[in-house]
Design an enzyme around this catalytic site. Structure first.
Site, PDB file in Angstrom:
ATOM      1  N   ILE A 166      -8.396 -44.171 -11.599  1.00  0.00           N
ATOM      2  CA  ILE A 166      -8.780 -45.571 -11.743  1.00  0.00           C
ATOM      3  C   ILE A 166      -7.577 -46.407 -12.155  1.00  0.00           C
ATOM      4  CG2 ILE A 166     -10.230 -47.186 -13.046  1.00  0.00           C
ATOM      5  CD1 ILE A 166     -12.230 -44.782 -13.324  1.00  0.00           C
ATOM      6  N   ASP A 185       1.348 -43.785 -20.604  1.00  0.00           N
ATOM      7  CA  ASP A 185       0.708 -42.501 -20.284  1.00  0.00           C
ATOM      8  C   ASP A 185       1.696 -41.390 -20.622  1.00  0.00           C
ATOM      9  OD1 ASP A 185      -0.269 -40.131 -19.033  1.00  0.00           O
ATOM     10  OD2 ASP A 185      -1.463 -41.343 -17.643  1.00  0.00           O
ATOM     11  N   ARG A 246     -14.196 -44.302 -21.451  1.00  0.00           N
ATOM     12  CA  ARG A 246     -15.256 -43.700 -22.255  1.00  0.00           C
ATOM     13  C   ARG A 246     -15.261 -44.386 -23.610  1.00  0.00           C
ATOM     14  NH1 ARG A 246     -16.647 -42.135 -18.029  1.00  0.00           N
ATOM     15  NH2 ARG A 246     -17.114 -40.007 -17.328  1.00  0.00           N
ATOM     16  N   GLU A 274     -23.688 -44.605 -26.698  1.00  0.00           N
ATOM     17  CA  GLU A 274     -24.168 -45.236 -25.478  1.00  0.00           C
ATOM     18  C   GLU A 274     -25.581 -44.742 -25.171  1.00  0.00           C
ATOM     19  OE1 GLU A 274     -21.415 -46.490 -21.955  1.00  0.00           O
ATOM     20  OE2 GLU A 274     -22.212 -44.482 -21.530  1.00  0.00           O
ATOM     21  N   HIS A 293     -22.543 -50.047 -18.684  1.00  0.00           N
ATOM     22  CA  HIS A 293     -21.958 -48.950 -17.893  1.00  0.00           C
ATOM     23  C   HIS A 293     -22.248 -49.154 -16.397  1.00  0.00           C
ATOM     24  CE1 HIS A 293     -20.485 -44.570 -18.485  1.00  0.00           C
ATOM     25  NE2 HIS A 293     -20.113 -45.009 -17.284  1.00  0.00           N
TER      26      HIS A 293
END
Length: 335
Positions: A166, A185, A246, A274, A293
């Site tokens: 993504i 990253d 997440r 969630e 979501h």
């Protein structure tokens, strides 16, 4: 005429028709012998058990039962699992990899709508659309002649955390706009970042220098509360945190505290827990925009996942390399 290989759907039954509309299902049935009315969501069911014993291919989706040793013992012909969704972590076990079963996922296809949602939110946040809407609603009058300082997308700095599927797709989508995009990253080197066309920054530097920070790292023990109180404090005044990865990657207690101070804003499509408790302050804070979501594949986008799996099935049966095969060695640091 050679007998077609046998396959079995394994997912929540209602998903099959959404993932495989008639034209896509027809392609599947031309490749394999499969009963769309028989969908395994419990391998202990006698009919599912009988089909499993003969299946060479499992076409899985959300709600697939775990593929543990007992299930695999009952599937001696199984040679491939083609997943019409994203992560395979929830239902695969070490036994799958030990038996050399090929596993493929439609995660790349599911990455596109998430990246599109994120792109939309980046551009809307840059225009301060959510706060502008609230001001307009409160005043019930158009603010003629009022120019809000600091608003606009010319040169806005966007920090991407995680060169995941993504994250990489988002970087591609951001390229045509007059934005300055950076990446953090730990698994990416300078050469790989250069190939993506973005500078590589330490996380702290990215947080300090970004107007919008968007989270696309995987959920692992190392990324739990990756964005906590210290990290939020590094973000500039007026900046925006965007999370479509997440919920556990963000310390929500620290985020609520920061949002209550009004210094930053947040756009959250995922939360921890969630769903949110009904009394969560995130529902009411004016600088929090929360969606349930929905960034991943929805509605007609689900057919893209089925189409991706159908193409993988055709590759498998013609002896070609799978385009989206999962490498178990990389599974721990992927979504």
């Amino acid at each position: 005429m050679p007998t077609r290989p046998r396959a079995l759907f394994a997912m929540t039954p209602g998903h099959v028709s959404r993932l495989f509309p008639p034209e896509v299902l027809d392609r599947v049935r031309r490749s394999v012998e499969i009963d769309p009315a028989l969908v395994a969501d419990d391998f202990a069911d006698p009919r599912a058990r009988e089909a499993l014993a003969r299946a060479e291919v499992l076409i899985t989706g959300w709600g697939c039962p775990r593929l543990d040793e007992a299930v695999l013992d009952a599937a001696p012909e199984l040679r491939a699992v083609l997943h019409a969704a994203g992560s395979v972590k929830g239902f695969t076990t070490p036994a799958v990899w030990e038996r050399g079963i090929a596993v493929s996922s439609a995660a790349s296809a599911n990455a596109l709508p998430v990246a599109e949602y994120t792109l939309a939110m980046v551009l809307l946040a840059g225009k301060d659309v959510f706060a502008q809407r609230d001001r307009y609603r409160a005043r019930r009058a158009f603010p003629f002649g009022e120019i809000v300082p600091g608003v606009g997308n010319l040169g806005r700095r966007v920090g991407v955390i995680g060169a995941s599927r993504i994250g990489r797709r988002l970087i591609e989508l951001l390229r045509p706009f007059d934005l300055r995009v950076g990446l953090a990253d730990p698994h990416v080197d300078e050469a790989a970042a250069a190939a993506l066309g973005v500078p590589l920054l330490p996380l702290d530097d990215l947080l300090r220098t970004s107007d919008i920070v968007t989270v696309h790292a995987p959920q692992t023990p190392e990324t739990h509360h990756l964005i906590g109180r210290r990290e939020l404090a590094l973000m500039p005044d007026g900046s925006v945190l965007l999370n479509t990865a997440r919920g556990s990657l963000v310390d929500h207690a620290a985020l609520v505290e920061e949002l209550r101070g009004g210094r930053i804003s947040a756009i959250l499509d995922v939360t921890d827990p969630e769903p949110l408790p009904v009394d969560s302050p995130l529902f009411d804070l004016p600088n929090a925009f929360v969606t349930p979501h929905v960034a991943g594949s929805q509605g007609n986008e689900l057919a893209r996942l089925g189409h991706t799996v159908t193409e993988e099935l055709e590759r498998l049966l013609t002896g070609r390399e799978l385009a989206h095969r999962i490498d178990p060695a990389e599974l721990e640091r992927t979504a």
